[in-house]
Motif scaffolding. Sequence first.
Motif, PDB file in Angstrom:
ATOM      1  N   GLU A   1     -36.925 -24.468   3.435  1.00 26.23           N
ATOM      2  CA  GLU A   1     -37.220 -23.969   4.788  1.00 26.23           C
ATOM      3  C   GLU A   1     -38.717 -24.008   5.082  1.00 26.23           C
ATOM      4  O   GLU A   1     -39.138 -24.279   6.204  1.00 26.23           O
ATOM      5  CB  GLU A   1     -36.678 -22.547   4.942  1.00 26.23           C
ATOM      6  CG  GLU A   1     -36.664 -22.017   6.368  1.00 26.23           C
ATOM      7  CD  GLU A   1     -35.709 -22.747   7.288  1.00 26.23           C
ATOM      8  OE1 GLU A   1     -35.915 -22.675   8.515  1.00 26.23           O
ATOM      9  OE2 GLU A   1     -34.765 -23.395   6.790  1.00 26.23           O
ATOM     10  N   LYS A   2     -39.524 -23.789   4.065  1.00 27.35           N
ATOM     11  CA  LYS A   2     -40.979 -23.823   4.221  1.00 27.35           C
ATOM     12  C   LYS A   2     -41.448 -25.227   4.620  1.00 27.35           C
ATOM     13  O   LYS A   2     -42.285 -25.383   5.509  1.00 27.35           O
ATOM     14  CB  LYS A   2     -41.655 -23.392   2.913  1.00 27.35           C
ATOM     15  CG  LYS A   2     -43.164 -23.318   2.965  1.00 27.35           C
ATOM     16  CD  LYS A   2     -43.734 -22.775   1.667  1.00 27.35           C
ATOM     17  CE  LYS A   2     -43.494 -23.770   0.534  1.00 27.35           C
ATOM     18  NZ  LYS A   2     -44.124 -23.342  -0.737  1.00 27.35           N
ATOM     19  N   ASN A   3     -40.886 -26.260   3.983  1.00 25.64           N
ATOM     20  CA  ASN A   3     -41.217 -27.646   4.331  1.00 25.64           C
ATOM     21  C   ASN A   3     -40.830 -27.959   5.774  1.00 25.64           C
ATOM     22  O   ASN A   3     -41.589 -28.589   6.520  1.00 25.64           O
ATOM     23  CB  ASN A   3     -40.480 -28.638   3.425  1.00 25.64           C
ATOM     24  CG  ASN A   3     -40.754 -28.463   1.949  1.00 25.64           C
ATOM     25  OD1 ASN A   3     -39.856 -28.637   1.138  1.00 25.64           O
ATOM     26  ND2 ASN A   3     -41.982 -28.117   1.594  1.00 25.64           N
ATOM     27  N   ILE A   4     -39.636 -27.521   6.146  1.00 25.54           N
ATOM     28  CA  ILE A   4     -39.124 -27.811   7.495  1.00 25.54           C
ATOM     29  C   ILE A   4     -40.024 -27.169   8.548  1.00 25.54           C
ATOM     30  O   ILE A   4     -40.432 -27.824   9.519  1.00 25.54           O
ATOM     31  CB  ILE A   4     -37.664 -27.326   7.630  1.00 25.54           C
ATOM     32  CG1 ILE A   4     -36.751 -28.150   6.708  1.00 25.54           C
ATOM     33  CG2 ILE A   4     -37.194 -27.414   9.079  1.00 25.54           C
ATOM     34  CD1 ILE A   4     -35.343 -27.584   6.556  1.00 25.54           C
ATOM     35  N   LYS A   5     -40.361 -25.900   8.338  1.00 26.87           N
ATOM     36  CA  LYS A   5     -41.183 -25.194   9.325  1.00 26.87           C
ATOM     37  C   LYS A   5     -42.591 -25.787   9.404  1.00 26.87           C
ATOM     38  O   LYS A   5     -43.147 -25.941  10.500  1.00 26.87           O
ATOM     39  CB  LYS A   5     -41.237 -23.704   8.990  1.00 26.87           C
ATOM     40  CG  LYS A   5     -39.915 -22.995   9.283  1.00 26.87           C
ATOM     41  CD  LYS A   5     -40.012 -21.489   9.101  1.00 26.87           C
ATOM     42  CE  LYS A   5     -38.721 -20.824   9.587  1.00 26.87           C
ATOM     43  NZ  LYS A   5     -38.755 -19.361   9.448  1.00 26.87           N
ATOM     44  N   ALA A   6     -43.170 -26.143   8.251  1.00 31.11           N
ATOM     45  CA  ALA A   6     -44.524 -26.716   8.252  1.00 31.11           C
ATOM     46  C   ALA A   6     -44.530 -28.099   8.898  1.00 31.11           C
ATOM     47  O   ALA A   6     -45.456 -28.442   9.657  1.00 31.11           O
ATOM     48  CB  ALA A   6     -45.051 -26.802   6.828  1.00 31.11           C
ATOM     49  N   GLY A   7     -43.495 -28.893   8.642  1.00 27.48           N
ATOM     50  CA  GLY A   7     -43.415 -30.221   9.250  1.00 27.48           C
ATOM     51  C   GLY A   7     -43.301 -30.157  10.760  1.00 27.48           C
ATOM     52  O   GLY A   7     -43.967 -30.903  11.488  1.00 27.48           O
ATOM     53  N   LEU A   8     -42.476 -29.244  11.250  1.00 26.24           N
ATOM     54  CA  LEU A   8     -42.295 -29.091  12.695  1.00 26.24           C
ATOM     55  C   LEU A   8     -43.560 -28.571  13.371  1.00 26.24           C
ATOM     56  O   LEU A   8     -43.882 -28.971  14.497  1.00 26.24           O
ATOM     57  CB  LEU A   8     -41.130 -28.147  12.980  1.00 26.24           C
ATOM     58  CG  LEU A   8     -39.738 -28.686  12.627  1.00 26.24           C
ATOM     59  CD1 LEU A   8     -38.694 -27.575  12.705  1.00 26.24           C
ATOM     60  CD2 LEU A   8     -39.359 -29.845  13.534  1.00 26.24           C
ATOM     61  N   GLN A   9     -44.277 -27.709  12.688  1.00 29.37           N
ATOM     62  CA  GLN A   9     -45.482 -27.123  13.281  1.00 29.37           C
ATOM     63  C   GLN A   9     -46.649 -28.112  13.303  1.00 29.37           C
ATOM     64  O   GLN A   9     -47.602 -27.931  14.070  1.00 29.37           O
ATOM     65  CB  GLN A   9     -45.890 -25.864  12.505  1.00 29.37           C
ATOM     66  CG  GLN A   9     -46.957 -25.030  13.219  1.00 29.37           C
ATOM     67  CD  GLN A   9     -47.116 -23.647  12.601  1.00 29.37           C
ATOM     68  OE1 GLN A   9     -46.547 -23.349  11.550  1.00 29.37           O
ATOM     69  NE2 GLN A   9     -47.871 -22.779  13.254  1.00 29.37           N
ATOM     70  N   ASN A  10     -46.549 -29.172  12.507  1.00 21.39           N
ATOM     71  CA  ASN A  10     -47.667 -30.118  12.384  1.00 21.39           C
ATOM     72  C   ASN A  10     -47.260 -31.569  12.615  1.00 21.39           C
ATOM     73  O   ASN A  10     -47.907 -32.482  12.108  1.00 21.39           O
ATOM     74  CB  ASN A  10     -48.303 -29.972  10.997  1.00 21.39           C
ATOM     75  CG  ASN A  10     -48.896 -28.599  10.777  1.00 21.39           C
ATOM     76  OD1 ASN A  10     -49.947 -28.273  11.306  1.00 21.39           O
ATOM     77  ND2 ASN A  10     -48.203 -27.774   9.993  1.00 21.39           N
ATOM     78  N   THR A  11     -46.197 -31.795  13.393  1.00 19.46           N
ATOM     79  CA  THR A  11     -45.694 -33.162  13.588  1.00 19.46           C
ATOM     80  C   THR A  11     -46.754 -34.083  14.181  1.00 19.46           C
ATOM     81  O   THR A  11     -46.966 -35.206  13.707  1.00 19.46           O
ATOM     82  CB  THR A  11     -44.438 -33.148  14.480  1.00 19.46           C
ATOM     83  OG1 THR A  11     -43.397 -32.428  13.806  1.00 19.46           O
ATOM     84  CG2 THR A  11     -43.963 -34.562  14.771  1.00 19.46           C
ATOM     85  N   LYS A  12     -47.421 -33.630  15.236  1.00 22.84           N
ATOM     86  CA  LYS A  12     -48.454 -34.478  15.864  1.00 22.84           C
ATOM     87  C   LYS A  12     -49.581 -34.776  14.889  1.00 22.84           C
ATOM     88  O   LYS A  12     -50.056 -35.910  14.786  1.00 22.84           O
ATOM     89  CB  LYS A  12     -49.014 -33.792  17.110  1.00 22.84           C
ATOM     90  CG  LYS A  12     -48.124 -33.908  18.339  1.00 22.84           C
ATOM     91  CD  LYS A  12     -48.572 -33.004  19.459  1.00 22.84           C
ATOM     92  CE  LYS A  12     -49.925 -33.381  19.999  1.00 22.84           C
ATOM     93  NZ  LYS A  12     -50.286 -32.539  21.187  1.00 22.84           N
ATOM     94  N   LYS A  13     -50.006 -33.753  14.175  1.00 21.40           N
ATOM     95  CA  LYS A  13     -51.124 -33.897  13.239  1.00 21.40           C
ATOM     96  C   LYS A  13     -50.759 -34.857  12.106  1.00 21.40           C
ATOM     97  O   LYS A  13     -51.551 -35.700  11.695  1.00 21.40           O
ATOM     98  CB  LYS A  13     -51.485 -32.524  12.679  1.00 21.40           C
ATOM     99  CG  LYS A  13     -52.773 -32.487  11.869  1.00 21.40           C
ATOM    100  CD  LYS A  13     -52.989 -31.109  11.246  1.00 21.40           C
ATOM    101  CE  LYS A  13     -53.062 -30.016  12.312  1.00 21.40           C
ATOM    102  NZ  LYS A  13     -53.225 -28.661  11.724  1.00 21.40           N
ATOM    103  N   ILE A  14     -49.517 -34.735  11.596  1.00 17.07           N
ATOM    104  CA  ILE A  14     -49.104 -35.528  10.437  1.00 17.07           C
ATOM    105  C   ILE A  14     -48.785 -36.966  10.819  1.00 17.07           C
ATOM    106  O   ILE A  14     -49.158 -37.907  10.112  1.00 17.07           O
ATOM    107  CB  ILE A  14     -47.874 -34.871   9.760  1.00 17.07           C
ATOM    108  CG1 ILE A  14     -48.277 -33.542   9.121  1.00 17.07           C
ATOM    109  CG2 ILE A  14     -47.248 -35.797   8.724  1.00 17.07           C
ATOM    110  CD1 ILE A  14     -47.097 -32.706   8.645  1.00 17.07           C
TER     111      ILE A  14
END
Length: 414
Positions: free
Chosen positions: A270-283
Motif C-alpha cells: 500500500e505504501k508503494n501504491i500511495k507514493a506512486g500515485l502522489q508522485n506520478t508526474k514527478k516520476i
Amino acid sequence: MFSHIGAAAFKKDLINIIKISDFLNDPHKNFKTIHIAGTNGKGSVSHMLAAILQTAGYKTGLYTSPHLKDFRERIKIDGEMIPEEFVTKFTEKIRPVIEEIDPSFFEMTVGMAFEYFSEREVDIAIIETGLGGRFDSTNIIRPELSVITNIGWDHMNILGYSLEKIAFEKAGIIKEGIPVVLGETLPETEEIFQAAARENHTFFSNASEKRQAVGWRWEKHELIVEVAQENRTDHQLYHLDLPGIYQTKNILTVLEVCSHLQQGGWKLDEKNIKAGLQNTKKITGLHGRWEIVHQNPTIVLDVAHNEDGVRMLMEQVEVSDYDHLHVILGIVKDKEPEKILSLFPKFAQYYFTQAHIPRALDGEILKEKATHFGLDGDVYGDVNNAIRSALSKATKEDLIIVCGSVFLVGEVNL
C-alpha cells in the motif's frame, strides 16, 4: 504519421509489426507487460501504474503516444526518455526492413520500444495502444494483464460508428487466459467484453464494481480521493499529483490492476501504491492532464480532445473557482467538432486556433462552426499568440484553459 495526416496512415493488420519483430528476434517476448487500451484515461492509467511499479523497485518500461514536445517521451524506462543515440542506431539497424515493407511511423516506434525494453532488461513494461486494439501494432504482446479503461466516441472513421463496434476493436487486446480489468462499462458494451472473455477462456473484473470514490477534495495542487472497497469497512485516502477530478475514475482502474498484480506475485504494498500515485508526474513526466502552468490568472493545459474527454473537462470547470473563463481551442479535422462544441459554455471568451499539423482544423473554420453554438471569439495564428491575447484580457482571478488537441497543448511555450 497518423498524428499528422490521420486515418490514411493507419494499417488494419499486424503484418508489418510481425515482420519487424521477426527481424529483431521478437524482443517483446523477453520482458513482461501490461497492455492498456481505452478511449480516455489510458495515458493517465499507464503513467500511474508505471510510477507505482517503479516506486516498488521494479525496472519499468513505459510506451505511450502521442508525445507533446519530444518524440522520445513515447519510450521511457524508470521515467527517463530513450537516448537519441538508441533512436538513430535502431533506425539504421532496421533500414533493410523499412525499404522492404515501408512500415508506418507507429509500427517502427513500437518495434523500437520493444527492442529498447528488451536490451535494457526491464522487469515489466506498460504498453499503451495507439488506437483501437485489435489491429494496433502493440497487440503482438502476451501481457500479464489486459486493461480497457473505458469506451467512448473517438476515431469512429477507423473503429466504427457505434459504441459496440468501438468496444469490439478495443476488446481485441483480450487474449487466451489473460485476465482483463475494465475501468468503466456501458450497458451497450458489456456483452461485447463478456463474449470476448468467454471466447478467450478468461474473465474480466469491473473496477467500478470493486471500489468506489466516495469523496474527493483539492489540497495544495493535489487531488485527495477517498476510496471505499468491496467487503471492507475502512476507507483509504489517496493523494494524486494529477489533480483532474476525472482521475477519481482512473484511480479505481489502477487500484484493481494493482490488486491483480499482487495476486500474481508482484510485490506492491500500500505504501508503494500511495507514493506512486502522489508522485506520478514527478516520476514519469506526464503532462497535459489539468496541468496548471501559470498562476494569477490560472492557465490550465488539458489534452481533452473528444466528446467524453471534453465533457469531463467541463465538469471540472463547473467545480473550479474563477471570475471569467477564457477557452483557447483547437481541434483536428476528424473529431466531429459539432459534438465537441455543443459541450462548451456560451459565457466564456473563446480564442480559436490550430496546431501546426496538416490534420488540424483551420481556426477560421472552427470559429464559423462555433458561432452556431453561441460561442464567440477571435481567431489566432497559433496557440501562443492566443495565450498572449488571453493574458492581456484576463484578471488575476480568471481561468484560461488550453484544450481540444494533444498537438495544440504540445505547442504551448510557457
